[in-house]
Design an enzyme around this catalytic site. Structure first.
Site, mmCIF file in Angstrom:
data_model
loop_
_atom_site.group_PDB
_atom_site.id
_atom_site.type_symbol
_atom_site.label_atom_id
_atom_site.label_comp_id
_atom_site.label_asym_id
_atom_site.label_seq_id
_atom_site.Cartn_x
_atom_site.Cartn_y
_atom_site.Cartn_z
ATOM 1 C CG HIS A 74 -0.036 -0.150 2.521
ATOM 2 N ND1 HIS A 74 0.424 0.985 3.195
ATOM 3 C CD2 HIS A 74 -0.130 -1.198 3.364
ATOM 4 C CE1 HIS A 74 1.129 0.539 4.242
ATOM 5 N NE2 HIS A 74 1.046 -0.510 4.379
ATOM 6 C CG ASP A 124 5.498 -4.436 5.836
ATOM 7 O OD1 ASP A 124 4.618 -5.081 6.313
ATOM 8 O OD2 ASP A 124 6.177 -3.564 6.579
#
Length: 407
Positions: free
Chosen positions: A29, A291
């Site tokens: 994101h 991540d």
């Protein structure tokens, strides 16, 4: 202020007589607000005010992601993967269920394809199983081995200097946390591995607290806040950032990149992508997650270590691992190229919009057992073999993935 710069770009694939057949993006994101509301407890100082709820995509993150979408759409049209920006039946955009991932996916799709691409995500409060990096294997041998490896990694790290720097930045000795919890020096806080079935692995203690603080500083830096609002003006140089980012890197590495654990955390993502690469009928797939998804997937597929020029992070905000399938007409075979496409820390802070004239940065990625040639391509069949091996390892622990995503 969002700025645009000009740069000339050339395309390698066409020059080698290769044809682009499919592209799959695994994206983190874009810029979000901090993930916790308890930051005030860790310092007597006043934090800068964010417009938006905890963990939400920021307006600047939305703009940067729209630009990244336009860049990728222009690129794949230039490479003749798609004929235009309204090839609805050739595009699939898939997001995790968190607001920051959904809005990132929508921003990318809007920038790339306007109204000609929808974003698929489940309307549920929990994480989508495909993106959920939780512990699934409950065997005693697995747990014992993983905990031993995580502890071994934890024992190796030395972050005293970085944590002492963090003490000074936040003045933790005068914080509410120091008064109530008697924790007044982060370098003296012990770390403890937290390992529970169906939850993300964690490391409570100095690493977790340090990660929370540095992440908040980094998001403020990315979002373009004034220098005296980013860590109260107490991070001035790249060397100081690099020192503090060691905390984030160590925290993420122990949680998501320990061998055996990485495959378990990424098992549903591995299964999903394995299906896409072998059976997917669309030409352009975009998956927007976190991540943790990128780190665990790359570790489980044995990616070699890499460096991202101009970046503090290993998994930059808005960065994308790009799997490209090319057809080599001369030799009659499929090839793979994998690149990290991202913006530098400065580009993100300055609000530089990615475009064909000013493309994002790129780093060639390589995997063990998929040797690349001088142009960065490896045999497609060697790549697919890695997925088949991983699917055998993780099949018993995989959950149902997103239905209908291939069609």
């Amino acid at each position: 202020m969002i700025t645009k710069l000009i740069f000339i770009v050339t395309f390698v694939g066409a020059g080698l007589g290769l044809q682009l057949k499919q592209v799959v993006l695994l994206s983190r994101h874009n810029i979000r607000t901090p993930l916790t509301t308890n930051l005030q407890l860790l310092t007597p100082k006043r934090w800068p005010k964010w417009n938006g709820d905890t963990g939400y995509l920021t307006p600047k993150g939305r703009i940067l992601e729209q630009a990244m979408g336009r860049y990728f759409a222009d690129w794949i049209i230039e490479e003749e993967l798609l004929s235009d920006k309204c090839s609805r039946n050739q595009v699939f955009v898939f997001s995790n269920t968190r607001e920051r991932t959904i809005q990132t996916a929508k921003s990318f799709a809007e920038g790339a394809f306007g109204d000609c691409a929808e974003v698929y995500y489940k309307n549920i409060t929990e994480m989508d199983p495909v993106f959920n990096p939780v512990i699934r294997n409950d065997s005693e041998e697995f747990i014992k081995t993983v905990l031993s490896e995580m502890q071994a990694q934890l024992n190796k790290i030395d972050l005293k200097d970085a944590l002492l720097r963090l003490n000074r930045i936040v003045d933790i000795k005068d914080s509410e946390y120091c008064k109530t919890e008697n924790i007044c020096d982060l370098s003296e806080v012990k770390n403890k591995i937290v390992f529970e079935l169906n939850k993300e692995p964690d490391v409570a203690g100095a690493l977790q607290l340090g990660n929370t603080l540095v992440d908040a500083f980094l998001m403020a830096y990315y979002d373009g806040m004034k220098e005296d609002e980013v860590a109260w003006g107490r991070i001035r140089t790249a060397e100081e950032w690099e020192s503090l980012l060691k905390i984030l890197k160590a925290y993420h590495k122990i949680r998501f990149q320990t061998k055996l654990l990485d495959k378990d955390l990424a098992s549903t993502m591995l299964k999903y992508l394995g299906d896409v690469f072998q059976n997917g009928i669309k030409k352009f797939y975009v998956l927007v997650g976190h991540d943790a998804n990128i780190l665990s997937l790359m570790s489980s597929l044995n990616f070699k270590d890499y460096t991202l020029d101009g970046q503090f992070e290993k998994t930059p905000i808005g960065g994308k691992v790009v799997f490209e399938k090319w057809y080599d007409d001369v030799n009659g075979r499929d090839l793979l190229r994998v690149r990290y496409v991202y913006q530098s820390s400065t580009q993100i802070r300055d609000g530089v919009e990615a475009s064909l004239l000013h493309p994002p940065l790129k780093a060639l990625l390589q995997m063990e057992d998929c040797a690349v040639d001088e142009n960065g391509y490896c045999p497609w069949n060697d790549f697919i073999r890695k997925f088949n091996i991983n699917s055998l390892v993780n099949n018993s622990n995989s959950q149902t993935v997103g239905e209908g995503a291939l069609f």
